[in-house]
Motif scaffolding. Structure first.
Motif, mmCIF file in Angstrom:
data_model
loop_
_atom_site.group_PDB
_atom_site.id
_atom_site.type_symbol
_atom_site.label_atom_id
_atom_site.label_comp_id
_atom_site.label_asym_id
_atom_site.label_seq_id
_atom_site.Cartn_x
_atom_site.Cartn_y
_atom_site.Cartn_z
ATOM 1 N N MET A 90 0.843 -1.201 0.000
ATOM 2 C CA MET A 90 0.000 0.000 0.000
ATOM 3 C C MET A 90 0.875 1.248 0.000
ATOM 4 N N ILE A 91 0.555 2.155 -0.926
ATOM 5 C CA ILE A 91 1.340 3.394 -0.949
ATOM 6 C C ILE A 91 0.624 4.438 -0.110
ATOM 7 N N ARG A 92 1.339 4.941 0.854
ATOM 8 C CA ARG A 92 0.736 5.982 1.692
ATOM 9 C C ARG A 92 1.052 7.342 1.097
ATOM 10 N N LYS A 93 0.086 8.225 1.145
ATOM 11 C CA LYS A 93 0.322 9.572 0.654
ATOM 12 C C LYS A 93 0.949 10.392 1.773
ATOM 13 N N MET A 94 2.108 10.937 1.503
ATOM 14 C CA MET A 94 2.817 11.676 2.542
ATOM 15 C C MET A 94 2.923 13.161 2.180
ATOM 16 N N LYS A 95 2.883 13.972 3.206
ATOM 17 C CA LYS A 95 3.081 15.412 3.038
ATOM 18 C C LYS A 95 3.848 15.902 4.258
ATOM 19 N N THR A 96 4.352 17.143 4.186
ATOM 20 C CA THR A 96 4.923 17.670 5.429
ATOM 21 C C THR A 96 3.772 18.050 6.348
ATOM 22 N N ALA A 97 4.058 18.083 7.640
ATOM 23 C CA ALA A 97 3.030 18.475 8.608
ATOM 24 C C ALA A 97 2.528 19.878 8.281
ATOM 25 N N ALA A 98 3.431 20.748 7.805
ATOM 26 C CA ALA A 98 3.045 22.116 7.455
ATOM 27 C C ALA A 98 2.023 22.128 6.318
ATOM 28 N N LEU A 123 0.039 19.666 5.410
ATOM 29 C CA LEU A 123 -1.220 19.085 5.883
ATOM 30 C C LEU A 123 -1.999 20.117 6.707
ATOM 31 N N MET A 124 -1.268 20.866 7.507
ATOM 32 C CA MET A 124 -1.920 21.899 8.326
ATOM 33 C C MET A 124 -2.634 22.912 7.431
ATOM 34 N N LEU A 125 -1.956 23.366 6.373
ATOM 35 C CA LEU A 125 -2.573 24.346 5.477
ATOM 36 C C LEU A 125 -3.802 23.755 4.784
ATOM 37 N N ASP A 126 -3.714 22.464 4.422
ATOM 38 C CA ASP A 126 -4.876 21.807 3.797
ATOM 39 C C ASP A 126 -6.070 21.810 4.739
ATOM 40 N N VAL A 127 -5.803 21.465 5.997
ATOM 41 C CA VAL A 127 -6.898 21.419 6.977
ATOM 42 C C VAL A 127 -7.508 22.814 7.143
ATOM 43 N N LEU A 128 -6.660 23.831 7.210
ATOM 44 C CA LEU A 128 -7.162 25.201 7.352
ATOM 45 C C LEU A 128 -8.037 25.567 6.154
ATOM 46 N N GLY A 186 10.176 33.642 9.261
ATOM 47 C CA GLY A 186 11.452 33.694 9.969
ATOM 48 C C GLY A 186 12.003 32.288 9.981
ATOM 49 N N GLY A 187 13.203 32.147 10.496
ATOM 50 C CA GLY A 187 13.901 30.855 10.446
ATOM 51 C C GLY A 187 13.031 29.676 10.833
ATOM 52 N N ASN A 188 12.353 29.791 11.953
ATOM 53 C CA ASN A 188 11.637 28.626 12.458
ATOM 54 C C ASN A 188 10.238 28.436 11.862
ATOM 55 N N SER A 189 9.817 29.346 10.993
ATOM 56 C CA SER A 189 8.532 29.115 10.325
ATOM 57 C C SER A 189 8.709 28.896 8.821
ATOM 58 N N ILE A 190 9.968 28.764 8.379
ATOM 59 C CA ILE A 190 10.205 28.570 6.941
ATOM 60 C C ILE A 190 9.475 27.337 6.385
ATOM 61 N N PRO A 191 9.454 26.196 7.093
ATOM 62 C CA PRO A 191 8.719 25.056 6.513
ATOM 63 C C PRO A 191 7.244 25.389 6.242
ATOM 64 N N ILE A 192 6.652 26.228 7.074
ATOM 65 C CA ILE A 192 5.245 26.593 6.862
ATOM 66 C C ILE A 192 5.136 27.517 5.650
ATOM 67 N N TYR A 193 6.034 28.485 5.565
ATOM 68 C CA TYR A 193 6.005 29.404 4.422
ATOM 69 C C TYR A 193 6.341 28.670 3.127
ATOM 70 N N ASP A 194 7.210 27.659 3.232
ATOM 71 C CA ASP A 194 7.532 26.857 2.064
ATOM 72 C C ASP A 194 6.277 26.153 1.547
ATOM 73 N N ALA A 206 8.403 17.701 9.263
ATOM 74 C CA ALA A 206 8.342 16.236 9.237
ATOM 75 C C ALA A 206 7.291 15.745 8.244
ATOM 76 N N MET A 207 7.548 14.568 7.663
ATOM 77 C CA MET A 207 6.586 13.976 6.739
ATOM 78 C C MET A 207 5.529 13.210 7.525
ATOM 79 N N VAL A 208 4.282 13.390 7.126
ATOM 80 C CA VAL A 208 3.202 12.672 7.816
ATOM 81 C C VAL A 208 2.280 12.040 6.788
ATOM 82 N N ASN A 209 1.586 11.013 7.238
ATOM 83 C CA ASN A 209 0.588 10.338 6.417
ATOM 84 C C ASN A 209 -0.661 11.235 6.385
ATOM 85 N N VAL A 210 -1.155 11.565 5.190
ATOM 86 C CA VAL A 210 -2.268 12.516 5.125
ATOM 87 C C VAL A 210 -3.600 11.909 5.563
#
Lengths: 166, 567
Positions: free
Chosen positions: B1-9, B11-16, B29-37, B169-173
């Motif tokens: 089974m192939i799991r669909k993976m995304k970064t937590a950031a 997935l968070m934006l998708d939920v929003l 800023g440095g520590n929010s770059i993954p979210i802005y990415d 981090a990568m998470v299962n969607v």
């Protein structure tokens, strides 16, 4: 001056980091000192129980109870002031003694159903369990001797019969 | 089974996005770059602000005008601490807002890492709830819970602190995400017994007044309130945040009560035999000394938050629950009484003690505001800053709809006006948004002019320039024997030049006779934001005024001949 009453509050809360801070802030914001505080796991690991003793006027405290209940991590908060509940506390007394006073101290501890948990050349350590008033009474009895250390757990309580505690 | 993976950031934006969020306000800023990415190719629209405080007020203005939650996303450390003022503002005024803060990577937390701040610890007293995400798999559940808490019951800000390693981090969607909130009750059931008691008190009253607050707007209770008022003929006074919940232009509307309220609202409260507070919290700017507040009146309190019951004023009846549901139920129990003489009394107060100011001589802020309100009409959306201009706007702007009057009430946050207007314009692109600001407040957040310009937002900024921190100057004048300390804003910039530096059209008005002409030109301006600087009378004061610590009966309706001195 508003009448200050001793309140015993029990809380059922989520077992998560930061919950104690949120609860403590409700007291600190109104300048209420916490007299005693016990936190431990509840029967299910997702929750913790807290018992808090605080002294203050009725009106402020009833507002604080509402504020505690408003916290998302607080499942329930109940004030048991004036209620007949099962209440226990444990205290350890380390008393300095001589061979002459030791017997006297042990006799008194016996009257309070205390247990001797440690003994040294010139010390005796006693465990007293019961209502907080009993511990205070024993404390008074020990004052003529030299109390080297006194550690109390703080009050834990449980509602009687089928009544739920918090 | 192939799991669909995304970064937590991601997935968070998708939920929003799935939850109806459309805009994210903030600075990376440095520590929010993954979210802005993750925002790079995301349908969520990023509004880049110039300061994190601005981001919070934009999200706030967006939420107030649309009723929908909005999201602030900032970095750790100073980025996060810069949001605290905006979070307090949202908390005090019950605004649904999600604040996402970046955080140092998990192993560095607590080690004084670069740009690390314990933002959870700092924000505990000013949030409705907060989360630190430690397991990336929890992100979806936490974001859903956070939105649920922010928007239901009494709304409020919720903060989510996300360490950089967690957002990256990568998470299962497809993770299951059951909400787990055993200690949270959104809205208590309405107690019918209390509702009947409320109806009986209202039916028996001879001189009732409704005190309508922000809760009426938040719960969309305006229509139900109107039905109650029309049936019973009870006059309504609307709190600063409740303005618009009942139309200002209605014959039974008394306008603002309290410290700078209308004389007729305060007189009605003082003479009333029943005050029905609906979604208002007996704020100290209205009640003054609680023990002496309208002691002859019985009080009913409708509120969704049990904490508010009896907090300031002991009440005879409390209905806990959603205001709209409560009013819709209430109406069946109401029997119209004979309030004609009470209504006549109020009408005569309105005639005898109208709000007034001098139209001749130097230009007055009240004049601009009244004229603006006439030209813009009661459908206009008005955002204000904090100070004298705010009180004059509350007095002279006629608002007929909830969500059309945006002002920082509880926190009284200077600097709120411009960014909240930016948020309002993004939420309501077709509405004309007016930001009424003071020279003091405006300078606290005017860097957001850039945000207005780059987004081509046609906001009309009306700047009342009296070169003073006017409200403090008023207190120093009235109660501190004219000892003016720290209120003279000498060195103010040339505001027209300042606007032009941001490519914003400027208008300046100095004379009463030019007010109408200039406002019309500004309203007709259709090429992005514009700024109208009104150079107004420096030493004007807001009246009526109930001095702090006095009762409503001691209201000063007109300027005193000689200033009072605090002993």
């Amino acid at each position: 001056m508003k009448k200050a009453i001793k309140h015993t509050i029990s809380l059922l809360v989520s077992n998560k980091p930061g919950v104690l801070t949120r609860v403590a802030l409700v007291f600190a914001r109104r300048g209420f000192n916490i007299d005693s505080l016990v936190v431990s796991k509840a029967q299910t690991p997702a929750f913790s129980r807290m018992n808090i003793e605080a002294t203050g006027d009725e009106r402020t405290l009833s507002l604080m109870m509402a504020q505690l209940n408003r916290l998302v991590d607080v499942i329930r908060a109940v004030d048991h002031a004036g209620e007949d509940v099962v209440q226990r506390e444990l205290a350890l007394f380390k008393i300095k003694c001589t061979p002459r006073t030791r017997t006297e101290i042990l006799q008194m501890a016996d009257t309070f159903r205390g247990q001797t948990v440690d003994m040294g050349d010139d010390t005796v350590t006693l465990q007293i369990t019961g209502k907080s008033t009993k511990i205070e009474a024993f404390h008074t009895m020990m004052k003529p001797f030299e109390i080297m250390e006194l550690v109390r757990t703080g009050k834990v309580l449980m509602s009687r019969g089928r009544e739920s505690t918090a | 089974m192939i799991r669909k993976m995304k970064t937590a950031a991601e997935l968070m934006l998708d939920v929003l996005h799935q939850s109806g969020v459309s805009h994210v306000f903030g600075i990376p800023g440095g520590n929010s770059i993954p979210i802005y990415d993750a925002l790079t190719h995301h349908p969520l629209q990023l509004i880049l602000t110039r300061h994190e405080q601005g981001a919070t007020h934009m999200a706030d203005g967006f939420a107030r005008t649309s009723g929908k939650p909005s999201v602030v996303c900032v970095t750790s450390g100073p980025g996060a601490t810069n949001t605290l003022t905006g979070i307090l503002t949202a908390m005090m005024d019950s605004i649904p807002m999600l604040i996402i803060t970046g955080q140092s990577i998990t192993p560095n937390i607590g080690l004084d890492a670069f740009q690390e701040a314990d933002v959870m610890g700092m924000s505990f007293p000013v949030v409705k709830h907060s989360y630190r995400v430690s397991d990336p798999q929890d992100i979806s559940r936490i974001i859903r819970e956070a939105l649920h808490i922010a928007t239901t019951g009494r709304p409020g800000p919720v903060l989510v602190d996300i360490p950089k390693d967690v957002s990256a981090a990568m998470v299962n969607v497809d993770i299951e995400c059951e909400q787990d909130l055993p200690g949270y009750q959104a809205a208590p059931e309405i107690n019918i017994g209390e509702l009947e008691l409320a109806a009986n008190l209202i039916n028996a009253a001879h001189r009732p007044v409704i005190l309508s607050g922000h809760g009426v707007i938040l719960s969309d209770a305006s229509k139900a309130l109107m039905e109650v008022v029309e049936k019973m003929r009870i006059p309504v006074t609307t709190t600063l945040l409740g303005k618009g919940g009942f139309p200002d232009t209605h014959e039974l509307c008394l306008g603002l009560p309290g410290m700078h309220g209308t004389a007729y609202a305060n007189k009605a409260l003082c003479e009333s035999d029943l005050i029905v507070s609906i979604g208002a919290r007996w704020d100290d700017r209205i009640t003054g000394i609680p023990e002496k507040f309208c002691t002859n009146a019985r009080k009913i309190h409708f509120d969704i938050d049990p904490v508010e019951i009896g907090k300031i004023i002991p009440v005879d009846c409390a209905v806990i629950g959603d205001a709209r549901m409560a009013l819709e139920e209430l109406i069946a129990y109401l029997k119209p009484g004979e309030l004609k003489s009470w209504n006549n009394r109020i009408r005569s107060w309105k005639r005898s003690f109208p709000l007034k100011y001098r139209k001749e001589g130097k230009l007055r802020a009240q004049h601009i505001i009244e004229e603006l309100s006439k030209l813009a009409g009661p459908e206009a959306v008005v955002c204000t800053d904090v100070g004298q201009h705010q009180m004059w706007a509350a007095q002279f702007v006629k608002t007929d709809k909830g969500k059309n009057w945006i002002s920082s009430g509880g926190a009284g946050t200077m600097g709120f006006g411009l960014p909240s207007a930016i948020g309002a314009q993004l939420a309501r692109p077709d509405a004309t948004i007016y930001a009424i600001v003071g020279d003091g407040s405006f300078q606290m957040t005017f860097c957001e002019l850039a945000t207005a310009t780059i987004n081509k937002l046609p906001i009309k900024i009306i700047l009342m320039n009296n070169r003073y921190l006017g409200m403090v100057r008023q207190w120093q004048h009235l109660f501190y024997d004219n000892r003016f300390t720290g209120v003279d804003l000498v060195g103010n910039p040339d505001f027209i030049k300042l606007a032009s530096a941001y490519n914003i059209k400027g208008f300046r008005v100095k004379r009463s006779s030019d007010v109408r002409k200039t406002l019309k030109a500004a309203i007709d301006w259709n090429d992005g934001p514009c700024l109208i600087e009104a150079v107004v009378e420096q030493h004007d004061n807001v009246f009526p005024m109930v001095p702090a610590g006095a009762t409503l009966e001691e209201m000063i309706i007109e300027p005193p001949k000689r200033p009072r001195v605090v002993s």
